[in-house]
Design a protein around this motif. Structure first.
Motif, PDB file in Angstrom:
ATOM      1  N   ILE A 120       0.837  -1.174   0.234  1.00  0.00           N
ATOM      2  CA  ILE A 120       0.492  -0.078  -0.247  1.00  0.00           C
ATOM      3  C   ILE A 120       1.013   1.217  -0.038  1.00  0.00           C
ATOM      4  O   ILE A 120       0.057   1.855  -0.827  1.00  0.00           O
ATOM      5  CB  ILE A 120      -0.976   0.049   1.380  1.00  0.00           C
ATOM      6  CG1 ILE A 120      -2.355   1.086   1.327  1.00  0.00           C
ATOM      7  CG2 ILE A 120      -0.402  -0.368   2.311  1.00  0.00           C
ATOM      8  CD1 ILE A 120      -3.264   0.992   2.026  1.00  0.00           C
ATOM      9  N   ASP A 121       1.804   1.085   0.422  1.00  0.00           N
ATOM     10  CA  ASP A 121       2.722   2.463   0.213  1.00  0.00           C
ATOM     11  C   ASP A 121       3.457   3.141  -0.688  1.00  0.00           C
ATOM     12  O   ASP A 121       3.481   4.344  -0.932  1.00  0.00           O
ATOM     13  CB  ASP A 121       3.978   2.262   1.946  1.00  0.00           C
ATOM     14  CG  ASP A 121       3.463   1.952   2.957  1.00  0.00           C
ATOM     15  OD1 ASP A 121       3.235   2.151   3.777  1.00  0.00           O
ATOM     16  OD2 ASP A 121       3.882   1.106   3.595  1.00  0.00           O
ATOM     17  N   ARG A 124       0.076   4.204  -2.920  1.00  0.00           N
ATOM     18  CA  ARG A 124       0.150   5.262  -2.299  1.00  0.00           C
ATOM     19  C   ARG A 124       1.342   6.742  -2.819  1.00  0.00           C
ATOM     20  O   ARG A 124       0.138   7.391  -3.146  1.00  0.00           O
ATOM     21  CB  ARG A 124      -0.379   5.405  -0.622  1.00  0.00           C
ATOM     22  CG  ARG A 124      -1.982   4.717  -0.129  1.00  0.00           C
ATOM     23  CD  ARG A 124      -1.882   5.381   1.024  1.00  0.00           C
ATOM     24  NE  ARG A 124      -2.994   4.108   1.403  1.00  0.00           N
ATOM     25  CZ  ARG A 124      -3.145   4.495   2.963  1.00  0.00           C
ATOM     26  NH1 ARG A 124      -2.464   4.733   4.180  1.00  0.00           N
ATOM     27  NH2 ARG A 124      -4.833   4.157   3.150  1.00  0.00           N
ATOM     28  N   ILE A 128      -1.287   6.395  -6.603  1.00  0.00           N
ATOM     29  CA  ILE A 128      -2.387   7.885  -6.262  1.00  0.00           C
ATOM     30  C   ILE A 128      -2.564   9.198  -5.930  1.00  0.00           C
ATOM     31  O   ILE A 128      -2.740   9.641  -5.947  1.00  0.00           O
ATOM     32  CB  ILE A 128      -3.065   6.720  -5.123  1.00  0.00           C
ATOM     33  CG1 ILE A 128      -4.155   5.424  -5.544  1.00  0.00           C
ATOM     34  CG2 ILE A 128      -4.092   7.554  -4.012  1.00  0.00           C
ATOM     35  CD1 ILE A 128      -3.800   4.752  -3.676  1.00  0.00           C
ATOM     36  N   ALA A 154      -4.627  -4.924   0.771  1.00  0.00           N
ATOM     37  CA  ALA A 154      -5.054  -2.929   1.265  1.00  0.00           C
ATOM     38  C   ALA A 154      -4.179  -2.277   0.110  1.00  0.00           C
ATOM     39  O   ALA A 154      -4.961  -0.981  -0.038  1.00  0.00           O
ATOM     40  CB  ALA A 154      -3.789  -3.143   2.849  1.00  0.00           C
ATOM     41  N   ALA A 155      -3.134  -2.589  -0.542  1.00  0.00           N
ATOM     42  CA  ALA A 155      -2.717  -1.676  -2.117  1.00  0.00           C
ATOM     43  C   ALA A 155      -4.256  -2.287  -2.782  1.00  0.00           C
ATOM     44  O   ALA A 155      -4.859  -0.779  -3.099  1.00  0.00           O
ATOM     45  CB  ALA A 155      -1.542  -2.720  -2.403  1.00  0.00           C
ATOM     46  N   ASN A 157      -7.138  -2.255  -2.353  1.00  0.00           N
ATOM     47  CA  ASN A 157      -8.269  -1.686  -2.258  1.00  0.00           C
ATOM     48  C   ASN A 157      -8.281   0.276  -1.942  1.00  0.00           C
ATOM     49  O   ASN A 157      -9.222   0.413  -2.146  1.00  0.00           O
ATOM     50  CB  ASN A 157      -8.810  -2.108  -0.201  1.00  0.00           C
ATOM     51  CG  ASN A 157     -10.055  -3.559  -0.267  1.00  0.00           C
ATOM     52  OD1 ASN A 157     -10.792  -3.593  -1.477  1.00  0.00           O
ATOM     53  ND2 ASN A 157      -9.314  -4.133   0.903  1.00  0.00           N
ATOM     54  N   SER A 158      -7.282   0.682  -1.614  1.00  0.00           N
ATOM     55  CA  SER A 158      -6.426   1.593  -1.379  1.00  0.00           C
ATOM     56  C   SER A 158      -7.097   2.370  -3.134  1.00  0.00           C
ATOM     57  O   SER A 158      -6.945   3.568  -3.278  1.00  0.00           O
ATOM     58  CB  SER A 158      -5.003   1.882  -1.361  1.00  0.00           C
ATOM     59  OG  SER A 158      -4.257   1.584  -1.936  1.00  0.00           O
ATOM     60  N   LEU A 159      -6.368   1.402  -3.904  1.00  0.00           N
ATOM     61  CA  LEU A 159      -6.837   1.846  -5.505  1.00  0.00           C
ATOM     62  C   LEU A 159      -7.356   1.450  -6.464  1.00  0.00           C
ATOM     63  O   LEU A 159      -8.568   2.248  -7.036  1.00  0.00           O
ATOM     64  CB  LEU A 159      -5.913   1.027  -6.409  1.00  0.00           C
ATOM     65  CG  LEU A 159      -5.726   1.115  -7.752  1.00  0.00           C
ATOM     66  CD1 LEU A 159      -4.789   2.266  -8.188  1.00  0.00           C
ATOM     67  CD2 LEU A 159      -4.838  -0.010  -8.817  1.00  0.00           C
ATOM     68  N   LYS A 161     -11.037   3.542  -5.584  1.00  0.00           N
ATOM     69  CA  LYS A 161     -11.254   4.211  -6.261  1.00  0.00           C
ATOM     70  C   LYS A 161     -11.110   5.723  -7.564  1.00  0.00           C
ATOM     71  O   LYS A 161     -11.776   5.946  -8.241  1.00  0.00           O
ATOM     72  CB  LYS A 161     -11.122   5.693  -4.931  1.00  0.00           C
ATOM     73  CG  LYS A 161     -12.748   7.039  -5.647  1.00  0.00           C
ATOM     74  CD  LYS A 161     -11.944   7.749  -4.249  1.00  0.00           C
ATOM     75  CE  LYS A 161     -12.632   8.892  -4.434  1.00  0.00           C
ATOM     76  NZ  LYS A 161     -12.513  10.287  -2.923  1.00  0.00           N
ATOM     77  N   THR A 162      -9.206   5.603  -6.891  1.00  0.00           N
ATOM     78  CA  THR A 162      -9.129   5.645  -8.465  1.00  0.00           C
ATOM     79  C   THR A 162      -9.155   5.131  -9.665  1.00  0.00           C
ATOM     80  O   THR A 162      -8.906   5.385 -11.138  1.00  0.00           O
ATOM     81  CB  THR A 162      -7.394   6.140  -7.783  1.00  0.00           C
ATOM     82  OG1 THR A 162      -6.976   6.554  -6.876  1.00  0.00           O
ATOM     83  CG2 THR A 162      -6.603   6.638  -9.320  1.00  0.00           C
ATOM     84  N   THR A 186     -11.296  -5.629  -8.092  1.00  0.00           N
ATOM     85  CA  THR A 186     -10.279  -4.523  -8.602  1.00  0.00           C
ATOM     86  C   THR A 186     -10.591  -4.966 -10.276  1.00  0.00           C
ATOM     87  O   THR A 186     -10.400  -3.972 -11.260  1.00  0.00           O
ATOM     88  CB  THR A 186      -8.641  -5.256  -8.566  1.00  0.00           C
ATOM     89  OG1 THR A 186      -8.336  -4.778  -7.185  1.00  0.00           O
ATOM     90  CG2 THR A 186      -7.609  -4.548  -9.285  1.00  0.00           C
TER      91      THR A 186
END
Length: 383
Positions: A120-121, A124, A128, A154-155, A157-159, A161-162, A186
């Motif tokens: 995720i780091d 992001r 992102i 986690a990565a 899920n963080s992506l 919306k983008t 995804t």
């Protein structure tokens, strides 16, 4: 820099992309799925060049004329500042995203961590966040995510919306060998473009150009199912001599097995892993995890063993098809003569199971001891 119309063996994928561009209905997120080394990244980069070109052209420079079967072709002009930057590998709005980018992260803890996945780091910081900043040249931005199946949950899920609603002009291309390893959420946000294996004769010829001996080139072309990239990678790692030795050892195995062979295989894959870690450090200054490298080396060796038993099954059942290991036909016939077809099928099932177990924290020597016993006796074992 290669252009879209110059890419060989992926006509269906290129046609889909051209139809999207010329109809002005470009998806904002793609999933390029297919084997390693068949042109996914090359195609993604060529597409990025067109999308970022300041003066894209309609047509193909006279290479062929659009018909009902051949859609109009959109191509980069090749002369604008954006095209020159792409050719030089310095375009500020083009970003390749991969797990080793962690070493450039602002956080020292992230930089010093050995990355086994695309976390995720990295997503992001290198996808992102820059996606929401203004494009340096104003045309748009393109992000290519290499080995997208390595993205952590986690990565991904963080992506989401983008992927679903990126800023205007942003295109995200995920490169993936096995789409089912990505979350359904995804996959559903991406337009799927499938890439197929390249013709084996073409791959063999390319390997020959790289000074690989004809017999070895023919094997890797068949073994990798037409993947130039993977064939080159395995050949450069010295896997061909290893495969020849392993097949001869398997042909000589007694039904009781051979404890020394399990130890030998464990040492071979450990050495391959050490070399991979060293090569990554020299090539990209990357911290490749020894654990991950060992799993990949073990997986490749298990694939080679499985290819031998697949050939043996074809011989045992008199199936008329070319052997992958035609360079060691005697060893294949010996294996075929040792077992009934149902036993060979059981061995293949067990080898597949061992490959799945690689991603657990299992002792390599124990895994290889079980592999040897299975290959010697067709015994179904529990690890």
């Amino acid at each position: 820099m290669i252009e879209l119309h110059e890419i060989i063996g992926q006509e269906s994928a290129i046609d889909r992309l051209q139809q999207n561009m010329t109809a002005d209905r470009m998806p904002h997120a793609f999933l390029f799925a297919g084997p390693m080394g068949v042109g996914r990244r090359t195609t993604a980069t060529a597409l990025a060049k067109v999308l970022l070109c300041e003066n894209p052209q309609e047509g193909d420079g006279g290479l062929f004329v659009a018909t009902d079967d051949v859609p109009p072709q959109r191509r980069a002009c090749g002369v604008c500042e954006s095209c020159r930057m792409m050719a030089a590998g310095s375009h500020p709005d083009f970003q390749l995203v991969y797990k080793e980018l962690a070493r450039f992260h602002d956080d020292s803890q992230v930089r010093n961590r050995v990355m086994q996945d695309l976390g995720i780091d990295v997503i992001r910081s290198f996808l992102i966040a820059p996606a929401y900043r203004a494009a340096a040249r104003g045309k748009g931005k393109v992000f290519i995510v290499q080995d997208a199946e390595l993205m952590s949950i986690a990565a991904q899920n963080s992506l989401l919306k983008t992927l679903e609603e990126p800023p205007a002009g942003v295109t995200i291309i995920l490169l993936c060998q096995k789409p089912d390893q990505l979350l359904p959420t995804t996959r559903s946000r991406c337009s799927l473009i499938r890439f197929v294996p390249l013709p084996r004769d073409f791959v063999t010829a390319k390997l020959a150009e790289a000074k690989i001996a004809p017999e070895e080139a023919a094997f890797w072309s068949a073994f990798t199912c037409g993947s130039i990239g993977r064939a080159m990678q395995l050949a450069s790692a010295g896997m061909y001599e290893i495969k020849r030795g392993v097949l001869e050892d398997l042909a000589r195995l007694a039904p009781a097995g051979d404890a020394k062979l399990g130890e030998t295989l464990a040492k071979i894959t450990d050495k391959l892993a050490e070399n991979a870690v060293s090569d990554a450090k020299k090539k990209d200054d990357a911290n490749l995890s020894k654990n991950l490298a060992a799993r990949l080396a073990t997986g490749a060796t298990l694939e080679i063993i499985a290819s031998a038993f697949t050939d043996a099954l074809a011989v045992a059942t008199e199936t008329q098809r070319p052997l992958v290991n035609s360079d060691q036909q005697q060893a294949i016939e010996t294996l075929a003569g040792k077992f009934q077809p149902t036993e060979i099928a059981e061995i293949l099932e067990q080898l597949s199971r061992y490959e799945r177990l690689l991603w657990r924290n299992l002792n390599a020597k124990i895994v290889w001891d079980n592999v040897v016993i299975t290959c010697a006796s067709a015994a179904a074992l529990d690890v």
